[in-house]
Design an enzyme around this catalytic site. Sequence first.
Site, PDB file in Angstrom:
ATOM      1  N   SER A 130       0.823  -1.200   0.000  1.00 22.81           N
ATOM      2  CA  SER A 130       0.000   0.000   0.000  1.00 22.81           C
ATOM      3  C   SER A 130       0.863   1.259   0.000  1.00 22.81           C
ATOM      4  O   SER A 130       1.992   1.243   0.481  1.00 22.81           O
ATOM      5  CB  SER A 130      -0.911   0.008   1.223  1.00 22.81           C
ATOM      6  OG  SER A 130      -1.660   1.191   1.224  1.00 22.81           O
ATOM      7  N   LYS A 184      -4.704  -6.479   3.937  1.00 21.99           N
ATOM      8  CA  LYS A 184      -4.664  -5.393   2.941  1.00 21.99           C
ATOM      9  C   LYS A 184      -6.091  -5.010   2.517  1.00 21.99           C
ATOM     10  O   LYS A 184      -6.408  -3.830   2.353  1.00 21.99           O
ATOM     11  CB  LYS A 184      -3.843  -5.828   1.729  1.00 21.99           C
ATOM     12  CG  LYS A 184      -3.904  -4.874   0.526  1.00 21.99           C
ATOM     13  CD  LYS A 184      -3.312  -3.522   0.867  1.00 21.99           C
ATOM     14  CE  LYS A 184      -3.134  -2.547  -0.259  1.00 21.99           C
ATOM     15  NZ  LYS A 184      -3.999  -2.527  -1.372  1.00 21.99           N
ATOM     16  N   HIS A 187      -7.610  -3.010   5.213  1.00 18.56           N
ATOM     17  CA  HIS A 187      -6.990  -1.678   5.118  1.00 18.56           C
ATOM     18  C   HIS A 187      -7.738  -0.833   4.089  1.00 18.56           C
ATOM     19  O   HIS A 187      -8.092   0.321   4.342  1.00 18.56           O
ATOM     20  CB  HIS A 187      -5.511  -1.824   4.734  1.00 18.56           C
ATOM     21  CG  HIS A 187      -4.911  -0.575   4.172  1.00 18.56           C
ATOM     22  ND1 HIS A 187      -5.117  -0.172   2.863  1.00 18.56           N
ATOM     23  CD2 HIS A 187      -4.141   0.383   4.728  1.00 18.56           C
ATOM     24  CE1 HIS A 187      -4.497   0.976   2.657  1.00 18.56           C
ATOM     25  NE2 HIS A 187      -3.894   1.327   3.772  1.00 18.56           N
ATOM     26  N   ASN A 188      -7.985  -1.394   2.923  1.00 16.81           N
ATOM     27  CA  ASN A 188      -8.664  -0.623   1.871  1.00 16.81           C
ATOM     28  C   ASN A 188     -10.099  -0.282   2.270  1.00 16.81           C
ATOM     29  O   ASN A 188     -10.578   0.812   1.983  1.00 16.81           O
ATOM     30  CB  ASN A 188      -8.679  -1.407   0.559  1.00 16.81           C
ATOM     31  CG  ASN A 188      -7.333  -1.399  -0.125  1.00 16.81           C
ATOM     32  OD1 ASN A 188      -6.308  -1.257   0.536  1.00 16.81           O
ATOM     33  ND2 ASN A 188      -7.306  -1.558  -1.416  1.00 16.81           N
ATOM     34  N   GLU A 191      -9.990   2.527   4.539  1.00 14.20           N
ATOM     35  CA  GLU A 191      -9.712   3.734   3.723  1.00 14.20           C
ATOM     36  C   GLU A 191     -11.027   4.304   3.159  1.00 14.20           C
ATOM     37  O   GLU A 191     -11.245   5.525   3.198  1.00 14.20           O
ATOM     38  CB  GLU A 191      -8.760   3.304   2.606  1.00 14.20           C
ATOM     39  CG  GLU A 191      -8.326   4.376   1.667  1.00 14.20           C
ATOM     40  CD  GLU A 191      -7.426   3.768   0.573  1.00 14.20           C
ATOM     41  OE1 GLU A 191      -6.486   3.018   0.907  1.00 14.20           O
ATOM     42  OE2 GLU A 191      -7.683   4.033  -0.610  1.00 14.20           O
TER      43      GLU A 191
END
Length: 483
Positions: A130, A184, A187-188, A191
């Site tokens: 990232s 991940k 995480h997105n 976001e």
Amino acid sequence: MSEKADIALIGLAVMGQNLILNMNDHGFTVCAYNRTTEKVDAFLANEAKGTKVVGAKSLEDMVSKLKKPRRVMMLVKAGQAVDDFIEKLVPLLEKGDIIIDGGNSEYHDTERRTKALHEKGLLFIGTGVSGGEDGARYGPSLMPGGDKGAWPHVKDIFQGIAAKANGEPCCDWVGDGGAGHFVKMVHNGIEYGDMQLICEAYDLMRLALKMDHQEMSDVLAEWNKGELDSFLIEITRDILKFKDKDGSYLVEKILDSAGQKGTGKWTAIAALEYGMPVTLIGEAVFARCLSSLKAERVEASKLLSGPIKKPILKDKALFLEDIRQALYASKIVSYAQGFMLLREAAKVHNWDLNYGAIALMWRGGCIIRSVFLGNIKAAFDKNPSLPNLLLDDFFKSAVERCQNSWRDVVSAAVQLGIPTPTFSTALAFYDGYRSPRLPANLIQAQRDYFGAHTYELVNQPGKFIHTNWTGHGGNVSASTYQA
Ligand code: 2AM
């Protein structure tokens, strides 16, 4: 060639090229390869000119140029391209060699590939990368998972090139199988949530307080000095005051229809699959979906009216501080929900996740990097088996401190008719999570009434009972009866 390369990298799009240059800067010799081999020559002649990077004309050539155990990292399009390269690489590699997928792969694929390659004696890593192009070049956040036997062989390279937060690398081993890509993905999703929260604050400043762009930018600049200090607040500060060539604010010229590539949606789907109430990310994804119905919204706006009675707003400075606190409290809920999902997936997949290390991986390098992640790391360092972030002393008192403002903002937004889906869902979650009793007793009664699904009594859990609610229709329960 005298010296063999430390690692090969397949895929010379911008992310791949930048990771290679980053590895080169940190003293590693990289062998570059791409399906369209002309790109290798172009890369060596331009971006990689004057570096130690070597090129390969074929996969055989690439493999012959590597130190053992061989390390081959792919940064190619997620999906079939990854499987195709794996198939071509397997006959060229030996037991103990390592294949790394740094693309945005779906974690189930990573899970499958890790198992299949392990059976062939090869070690597979699926790693989240990232930070975009800049991160790849100067320090990404890396979230590797897969076959743990591979970790000692790539640790120095990964931690060498990763972003650093207070001197510590934003990269550590995440866990077995698809754990790296799962982290991940979350995480997105987070976001998506962080971005939508900021958008709601902007909408309130714009519509409720009628602030101009320089003023909004100045407010974000202030917020960025405190507990909201983060990359996304920082770039929004700059976006809001950015002027187009004609002197007007560019952001207002941009069509209000949000795109998405799918990782937020995957997180929401995973939340449903694992039965975890990750409501804020879900709302953030739906907010983008609603925004994309632009033409329909424009039509509806002509037909559907909003509130007639307008609330009396507080003093502007006080309301701005309320918005800041609402954003902060909602953000805490979003991360609490994200970690709930991680914890549940870890249980199902037997991943031994280190939540403090995950917070540190996100602390720098990536889009959600923030000071706040340092507080999350501290919470998990203090209690690695913390069941929920909201129960940590620091976050508990932060939410308690913010809740009056948070409630005022959500109430004002409702009365003004300004949509704040993530502020509102975060508050509803908070109130639900702190409720010892929810109205689900009534749901159970309804289910039993129409479908004989049975229920448990408060004082007799584990014993499933069916009631004949109507006096007719029999005493059968759902296990023996299909409605
Ligand atoms: P290319 O330059 O040959 O198109 C990002 O798209 C990277 O993924 C590029 O390096 C691209 O290679 C590679 N890529 C995309 N689809 C691919 C496929 N089906 N097989 C191999 N590489 C692919």
